[in-house]
Design a protein around this motif. Structure first.
Motif, short mmCIF file in Angstrom:
data_model
loop_
_atom_site.label_atom_id
_atom_site.label_comp_id
_atom_site.label_asym_id
_atom_site.label_seq_id
_atom_site.Cartn_x
_atom_site.Cartn_y
_atom_site.Cartn_z
N GLN A 97 0.93 -1.29 0.07
CA GLN A 97 0.18 0.00 0.14
C GLN A 97 0.97 1.34 -0.18
OE1 GLN A 97 -2.08 -1.39 3.28
NE2 GLN A 97 -3.53 -2.27 1.90
N MET A 98 1.72 1.15 -0.79
CA MET A 98 2.78 2.48 -0.76
C MET A 98 2.53 2.88 -2.34
SD MET A 98 6.17 0.62 0.50
CE MET A 98 7.36 1.95 0.55
N GLN A 99 2.83 4.35 -2.53
CA GLN A 99 3.02 4.88 -3.81
C GLN A 99 4.22 4.57 -4.41
OE1 GLN A 99 0.50 8.11 -4.34
NE2 GLN A 99 -0.36 6.63 -2.74
N ALA A 100 4.22 4.52 -5.56
CA ALA A 100 5.55 4.33 -6.44
C ALA A 100 5.93 5.44 -7.30
CB ALA A 100 5.48 3.06 -7.10
N THR A 101 7.02 6.15 -7.35
CA THR A 101 7.53 7.24 -8.05
C THR A 101 8.52 6.73 -9.02
OG1 THR A 101 7.17 8.86 -6.46
CG2 THR A 101 8.33 9.60 -8.37
N LEU A 102 8.40 6.59 -10.53
CA LEU A 102 9.40 6.66 -11.28
C LEU A 102 10.39 7.50 -11.54
CD1 LEU A 102 10.58 3.96 -12.83
CD2 LEU A 102 9.28 4.87 -14.99
N GLU A 103 11.58 7.56 -11.17
CA GLU A 103 12.36 8.73 -11.42
C GLU A 103 13.14 8.55 -12.91
OE1 GLU A 103 15.04 9.69 -7.44
OE2 GLU A 103 16.33 8.45 -8.82
N GLY A 104 13.46 9.76 -13.41
CA GLY A 104 14.40 10.02 -14.43
C GLY A 104 13.68 9.60 -15.78
N VAL A 105 12.41 10.20 -15.84
CA VAL A 105 11.45 10.02 -16.85
C VAL A 105 12.11 11.00 -17.84
CG1 VAL A 105 9.27 9.93 -17.85
CG2 VAL A 105 9.63 8.90 -15.73
N GLU A 106 12.49 10.55 -18.92
CA GLU A 106 13.16 11.56 -20.02
C GLU A 106 12.47 11.71 -21.30
OE1 GLU A 106 17.47 11.03 -20.49
OE2 GLU A 106 17.96 11.76 -18.26
N ASN A 107 11.76 10.27 -21.65
CA ASN A 107 10.78 10.34 -22.89
C ASN A 107 9.50 9.99 -22.65
OD1 ASN A 107 11.20 7.60 -22.87
ND2 ASN A 107 13.33 7.92 -23.46
N GLU A 108 8.68 9.83 -23.79
CA GLU A 108 7.39 9.45 -23.88
C GLU A 108 7.37 7.92 -23.66
OE1 GLU A 108 4.30 10.84 -24.89
OE2 GLU A 108 4.83 12.68 -25.78
N THR A 109 8.14 7.16 -24.08
CA THR A 109 8.19 5.67 -23.86
C THR A 109 8.19 5.24 -22.29
OG1 THR A 109 9.60 5.55 -25.90
CG2 THR A 109 9.18 3.61 -24.92
N THR A 155 2.70 5.56 -9.62
CA THR A 155 1.65 6.64 -9.08
C THR A 155 2.15 7.88 -9.64
OG1 THR A 155 2.35 6.39 -7.01
CG2 THR A 155 0.47 5.30 -7.49
N GLU A 156 3.47 8.06 -9.67
CA GLU A 156 4.05 9.55 -9.89
C GLU A 156 5.39 9.28 -10.86
OE1 GLU A 156 4.41 10.11 -5.99
OE2 GLU A 156 2.65 11.17 -5.97
N VAL A 157 5.41 10.39 -11.63
CA VAL A 157 6.68 10.48 -12.38
C VAL A 157 7.67 11.77 -12.16
CG1 VAL A 157 6.38 8.95 -14.20
CG2 VAL A 157 5.16 11.28 -14.39
N GLN A 158 8.73 11.54 -12.17
CA GLN A 158 9.81 12.76 -12.23
C GLN A 158 10.91 12.79 -13.16
OE1 GLN A 158 11.53 12.77 -8.34
NE2 GLN A 158 12.97 14.51 -8.64
N GLY A 159 11.21 13.73 -13.87
CA GLY A 159 12.25 13.55 -14.86
C GLY A 159 12.43 14.72 -15.89
N PHE A 160 13.45 14.79 -16.39
CA PHE A 160 13.59 15.80 -17.49
C PHE A 160 12.59 15.91 -18.61
CE2 PHE A 160 18.69 15.72 -16.66
CZ PHE A 160 18.44 16.17 -15.44
N TYR A 161 12.07 14.81 -18.80
CA TYR A 161 10.79 15.01 -19.83
C TYR A 161 9.88 16.15 -19.29
CZ TYR A 161 6.88 13.79 -22.51
OH TYR A 161 5.59 13.59 -23.22
N TYR A 162 9.74 16.23 -18.18
CA TYR A 162 8.80 17.43 -17.74
C TYR A 162 9.80 18.61 -16.98
CZ TYR A 162 5.21 14.07 -16.83
OH TYR A 162 4.05 13.15 -17.29
N ALA A 163 10.55 18.43 -16.38
CA ALA A 163 11.61 19.49 -16.20
C ALA A 163 12.72 19.19 -15.24
CB ALA A 163 10.65 20.57 -15.25
N LYS A 164 13.84 19.88 -15.63
CA LYS A 164 15.02 19.97 -14.70
C LYS A 164 14.87 20.61 -13.42
CE LYS A 164 18.20 18.96 -18.25
NZ LYS A 164 19.41 19.30 -19.16
N PRO A 165 15.80 20.26 -12.47
CA PRO A 165 15.39 21.18 -11.09
C PRO A 165 15.49 22.70 -11.61
CG PRO A 165 17.08 19.36 -10.69
CD PRO A 165 16.75 19.45 -12.23
N MET A 166 14.91 23.48 -10.81
CA MET A 166 14.70 24.96 -11.21
C MET A 166 14.78 25.74 -9.79
SD MET A 166 10.89 25.06 -12.00
CE MET A 166 10.72 23.57 -13.09
N THR A 167 15.12 26.96 -9.92
CA THR A 167 15.03 27.78 -9.01
C THR A 167 13.53 28.06 -8.45
OG1 THR A 167 14.64 30.07 -10.32
CG2 THR A 167 17.13 29.02 -9.74
N VAL A 168 13.69 28.62 -7.02
CA VAL A 168 12.36 28.98 -6.58
C VAL A 168 11.79 30.11 -7.14
CG1 VAL A 168 13.30 30.75 -4.74
CG2 VAL A 168 11.36 29.01 -4.17
#
Ligand code: C2E
Ligand code: MG
Ligand code: MG
Ligand code: MG
Length: 283
Positions: A226-238, A249-262
């Motif tokens: 019963q945990m969420q799962a985040t896929l890290e490093g998503v860089e493309n559609e595939t 449940t979640e995605v994080q990666g350069f496909y969306y955005a790189k780390p940015m300033t506040v």
């Protein structure tokens, strides 16, 4: 070649090793000055819900803008900060900045902060987190603490009690870089982690080797517990389509955005939500 004589290869490597250790020693000294001079800055990388495509939270990632050496990667300076103990004051700075930033974002947007295992050696860690939340006014359920598997391998009584008290405080807990260390599945369940973050090395190798199967089994494990799962490093559609099909449940990666300033976070929030919190989002 004669026994006992250092070979040229040996001399080459030892000279190289010396350069590395010299740089580490220098960086350790410069780090102290860098902290007081404000050379460290927290960047934020967005994390999105797979099912709705909506922005869920940001991960705080520290940057060191060295006046002479330029940008130094956390991959290089975090281990130095851990060895010298500087990670403790630096860690509080990240936590404080992240909570203060997040409190100006809409209430449904959370913030994730990485905690090093070394920070758990600090007896005052939990009180420090509690105090930071109180001082910033951030609701504990908006703070997600990311720890790595090594912390749970053979957790000391201090670590066990810190995790239990963090649970009582109501903050979220994420197991970061999942699959790269020695996971204790039993401890994952025992401490009721909220989320698994699947390391980006698996995402990168999706089309090779057994990575796809490994990611699938990590996602089913997260569901079973019963945990969420985040896929890290998503860089493309595939990679995004894979996350969706397999039920991450979640995605994080350069496909969306790189780390940015506040400041850029403020702009992204305005664009993404089309609305601002009463009084507007502080930039
Ligand atoms: P992490 O916590 O696993 O953070 C994710 C890393 O993956 C970040 O690297 C991020 O910029 C990078 N990343 C995210 N999406 C992509 C992508 O699509 N492609 C590629 N190539 N990379 C992606 P970063 O910012 O260099 O940080 C590296 C590591 O340094 C972090 O890994 C974390 O372990 C550590 N770190 C960074 N900030 C802090 C901090 O404030 N405290 C502590 N204790 N550790 C930190
Ligand atoms: Mg992380
Ligand atoms: Mg990670
Ligand atoms: Mg990682």
């Amino acid at each position: 070649e004669a026994k006992g004589e250092p070979t040229s290869t040996y001399r080459f490597y030892s000279a190289e090793l010396k350069l590395v250790s010299d740089r580490q020693a220098v960086l350790e000294t410069e780090m102290r000055k860098g902290i007081t001079d404000g050379e460290f800055e927290v960047y934020y990388q967005p994390i999105y819900s797979v099912s709705t495509g909506k922005l869920r939270s940001f991960e705080a990632l520290l940057r060191w803008k060295h006046p002479q050496r330029g940008m130094i990667s956390p991959v290089e300076f975090i281990p130095i900060a851990e060895r010298s103990g500087m990670i403790i004051p630096i860690g509080y700075q990240v936590l404080r900045d992240a909570c203060r930033a997040a409190v100006s974002w809409p209430d449904h947007i959370g913030v994730a902060v990485n905690l090093s295992a070394v920070q758990f050696k600090d007896c005052a860690l939990v009180e420090g987190i509690e105090e930071t939340l109180r001082e910033s006014g951030l609701s504990p359920d908006r703070l997600d603490l990311e720890v790595t598997e090594s912390l749970l391998l053979e957790p000391s009584p201090r670590v066990v009690s810190a995790i239990e008290r963090l649970r009582e405080l109501g903050v979220r807990l994420t197991m970061d870089d999942f699959g790269t260390g020695f996971s204790s599945l039993n401890n994952l369940r025992r401490f009721r982690f909220d989320r698994l973050k699947i390391d980006r090395s698996f995402t990168r190798d999706l089309d090779k080797s057994d990575s796809a199967e490994i990611i699938k089994s990590m996602i089913s494990l997260s569901k079973a517990l019963q945990m969420q799962a985040t896929l890290e490093g998503v860089e493309n559609e595939t990679q995004l389509a894979f996350a969706r099909n397999e039920g991450a449940t979640e995605v994080q990666g350069f496909y969306y955005a790189k780390p940015m300033t506040v400041v850029d976070v403020g702009i992204l929030l305005r664009d993404h939500l089309g609305t601002t919190k009463q009084g507007g989002i502080a930039a």
